[in-house]
Design a protein around this motif. Sequence first.
Motif, PDB file in Angstrom:
ATOM      1  N   SER A 132      27.819  39.173  49.382  1.00  0.00           N
ATOM      2  CA  SER A 132      29.149  38.552  49.366  1.00  0.00           C
ATOM      3  C   SER A 132      29.299  37.391  48.376  1.00  0.00           C
ATOM      4  CB  SER A 132      29.464  38.010  50.761  1.00  0.00           C
ATOM      5  OG  SER A 132      28.603  36.918  51.063  1.00  0.00           O
ATOM      6  N   THR A 133      28.244  36.961  47.729  1.00  0.00           N
ATOM      7  CA  THR A 133      28.124  35.724  46.923  1.00  0.00           C
ATOM      8  C   THR A 133      28.200  34.460  47.784  1.00  0.00           C
ATOM      9  OG1 THR A 133      30.443  35.265  46.266  1.00  0.00           O
ATOM     10  CG2 THR A 133      29.184  36.793  44.866  1.00  0.00           C
ATOM     11  N   ASN A 143      37.461  37.621  45.740  1.00  0.00           N
ATOM     12  CA  ASN A 143      37.827  38.979  45.350  1.00  0.00           C
ATOM     13  C   ASN A 143      39.218  38.962  44.709  1.00  0.00           C
ATOM     14  OD1 ASN A 143      38.679  41.703  45.293  1.00  0.00           O
ATOM     15  ND2 ASN A 143      37.310  42.187  47.000  1.00  0.00           N
ATOM     16  N   PRO A 151      34.041  39.311  47.184  1.00  0.00           N
ATOM     17  CA  PRO A 151      34.035  40.336  46.143  1.00  0.00           C
ATOM     18  C   PRO A 151      32.875  41.311  46.324  1.00  0.00           C
ATOM     19  CG  PRO A 151      32.973  38.363  45.323  1.00  0.00           C
ATOM     20  CD  PRO A 151      33.418  38.054  46.743  1.00  0.00           C
ATOM     21  N   GLY A 152      32.105  41.117  47.383  1.00  0.00           N
ATOM     22  CA  GLY A 152      30.865  41.872  47.543  1.00  0.00           C
ATOM     23  C   GLY A 152      29.743  41.143  46.836  1.00  0.00           C
ATOM     24  N   GLY A 153      28.542  41.684  46.995  1.00  0.00           N
ATOM     25  CA  GLY A 153      27.412  41.018  46.359  1.00  0.00           C
ATOM     26  C   GLY A 153      26.210  41.926  46.340  1.00  0.00           C
ATOM     27  N   GLY A 156      28.597  39.916  42.781  1.00  0.00           N
ATOM     28  CA  GLY A 156      30.007  39.653  43.032  1.00  0.00           C
ATOM     29  C   GLY A 156      30.711  38.970  41.862  1.00  0.00           C
ATOM     30  N   PRO A 182      29.784  45.656  45.412  1.00  0.00           N
ATOM     31  CA  PRO A 182      30.860  44.880  44.769  1.00  0.00           C
ATOM     32  C   PRO A 182      31.806  45.762  43.937  1.00  0.00           C
ATOM     33  CG  PRO A 182      28.673  44.115  44.041  1.00  0.00           C
ATOM     34  CD  PRO A 182      28.457  45.140  45.089  1.00  0.00           C
ATOM     35  N   CYS A 186      35.786  45.683  44.634  1.00  0.00           N
ATOM     36  CA  CYS A 186      36.682  45.220  43.571  1.00  0.00           C
ATOM     37  C   CYS A 186      37.336  46.381  42.813  1.00  0.00           C
ATOM     38  CB  CYS A 186      35.936  44.318  42.594  1.00  0.00           C
ATOM     39  SG  CYS A 186      35.409  42.759  43.324  1.00  0.00           S
TER      40      CYS A 186
END
Lengths: 494, 97
Positions: A132-133, A143, A151-153, A156, A182, A186
């Motif tokens: 997730s960062t 995001n 933004p995911g990781g 990210g 990510p 995104c």
Amino acid sequence: MELFHRTAHELAELLRRKELSAVELCDAVLGRIEAVEPRVRAYVTVMADVAREQAKAVDARRAAGEDLPPLAGIPLAVKDNMCTVDAPTTCSSKVLEHFVAPYDATVVARARQAGCVFTGKTNLDEFAMGSSTENSAFFTTCNPWDLERAPGGSSGGSAAATAAGEAIIALGSDTGGSIRQPASFCSLVGLKPTYGRVSRYGLVAFASSLDQIGPLTKDVRDTALLMNLLAGHDPMDSTSADRPVPDLTELLGRDIRGIRIGVPKEFFAEGTDPEVANAVHAAIRQLESLGAIVGEASTPTVSYGLPTYYIIAPSEASSNLARFDGVRYGHRTSKPVADNVELYEQSRAESFGPEVQRRIMIGTYALSAGYYDAYYLKAQKVRTLLKRDFDKVFEQFDIIAWPTSPCLPFRFGERGDPLSMYMADVCTIPVNMVGIPAVSLPCGFSSGGLPIGIQLGASYFEEPKLLQVAYAYEQSAGFHARRAPLGASCGGEA
Amino acid sequence: MRLSLDEVRHVARLGRLAMTDQQCEAMRDQLDSILAHFEALQELDTDDVEPTSHSLDMANVYRDDEPAPSFDRDRILANAPKRDDECFRVPLIMEED
């Protein structure tokens, strides 16, 4: 469409025809960074001066009539765990906050050589440990599709930069899903290549038997072009595969009639968000309508992938991170210490974040005397079982298809406890465990407008077929053409 | 299974991480729940299964031993937390006579 939202292959064509200069493109992307970076926070370091110099050099070479590589002049973001001589490489860790590498990672050297323009170094979960960062020691990246969500990781920053138009293409690294998840969050294309396809030299090591560098891009063709640049043998990486590198753009556009696609049922376990499952099933039906032969596949041991990964990856990490001792580089404690062991213990405790310390502890425990057989060796054996499962599936199928992430992009703080965050990787981890290539690509949006990704996997070194199928789906589905709404609400910018 | 605090302290020591007793206790709780999740692997019979260390079908790789320039010393030392001319500075490792 604004320049910064266009794909690398479109922009490369404009550059080649001299309808656009590399400096103009570079300025457009740097302007975009200035406009949206305060809200997205994708970069640890923006390399504006380096980028302008590189763009100028590309324009000069083109003006001199030189025949340039396809990605010359294209703005590229680099995840901040890949070494660059002209910017710090921090791994989003206090340990390496001021570290400037004395050499370029092989992928960075290749991109430099090919005339890519480096926009900067992107944020990540510290040492790539996270999804997730939120584990970055510096800040959290947002995001671009919904600034209140992750933004995911761990890649990210690279994903957010590309989706926000703060870079045209980006490099990520993937140990348990850190490119693909990510990409899914995104609405990008993200490829984890076959283990050994891309050199790891100069990638700060997390779990050496799993780490692999790959592209994050807005469409499949860009992924193919960037992979053409990254792939290949490197004498500096002893796990780099010494085998021919096919042109990955070659099969793009070929029809996929007769290609056998397996759908591993275990990957649609309970806990998969129904909106994700629906979108992925719809994508699979679309592949079928394009002529692919779809069937059910089974990978019975796949549910053991997660615990296997969370033994093997921290074990390798605990060993790899032993190098950060505060002696030759990195953070050193300013407290008075009695001896060198205390110097190590204090320096490391002060500078590694909680998740990294947790993984060092898990790994050290799993490798320690008396527990090695029960944990590490056991996990290595289960890895063999996983590999057998996938080998069997690929006797029957060319491609497998399943969700990239079981859930939609989550809100910050939503997955507070470590185990619940680890669960986010359940669909991506088995791919790293067995070493095959897999790509995530956009396959729709939730009712709330959040991106959903489908994951396609293939057998070892079958990237050409993998991207052929991905491209066929992408072109017929069209989700890749959408851009994050970020720009609309951004006052004053072009 | 529950880890003892001594075990946690021992692992922290092996991992070269200074930890207070309070941190050790918090870490014990987290490790306990993570290790419990690993128990599932014991369901699988792996007695006759060879371990896989990585997915590539290759063992050791050798190259010719050819001399080549090494990194510039100043670039390396530029990252040193403490340097002394051409050396890294560390606490005393041997007693002075």
